[in-house]
Design a protein around this motif. Structure first.
Motif: not given
Length: 119
Positions: A92-119
């Motif tokens: 269970t966490a907020v999962y963030y996507c990232y990528t390294v792109a361009g020249a010079p390389p720069i980090d980019y981040w997504g807004q996050g998506t919640q994953v909840t594992v529960s019964s």
């Protein structure tokens, strides 16, 4: 600028599966690494690398996800996926996507998506 849009999070029971997707758009240039981090509840200062994949397809996983998670990417769609199986409550966490792109390389981040594992 590069925008990352994530999808696929949600609520799932222990032992279940989810597939996260992250599509990159904008002035992408060349995309190098793509991957996922997560931030668990109560650990606002800690971000854990879940998995990463290089432009050639080489992948790396945190020990917690080995054997359960699979990262893949579709370079034609500038999209990275995270297939998560046998999910546990501790995933269970907020999962963030990232990528390294361009020249010079720069980090980019997504807004996050919640994953909840529960019964």
């Amino acid at each position: 600028q590069v925008q990352l849009v994530e999808s696929g999070g949600g609520l799932v029971q222990p032992g279940g599966s989810l597939r996260l997707s992250c599509a990159a758009s904008g002035s992408i240039g060349s995309i190098n690494a793509m991957g996922w981090f997560r931030r668990a509840p109560g650990k606002q200062r800690e971000r854990e690398l879940v998995a990463a994949i290089g432009s050639g397809g080489s992948s790396h996983y945190h020990n917690s996800g080995k054997g359960r998670f699979t990262i893949s990417r579709d370079n034609a769609k500038n999209t990275v996926y995270l297939q998560m199986n046998s999910l546990k409550p501790e995933d269970t966490a907020v999962y963030y996507c990232y990528t390294v792109a361009g020249a010079p390389p720069i980090d980019y981040w997504g807004q996050g998506t919640q994953v909840t594992v529960s019964s």
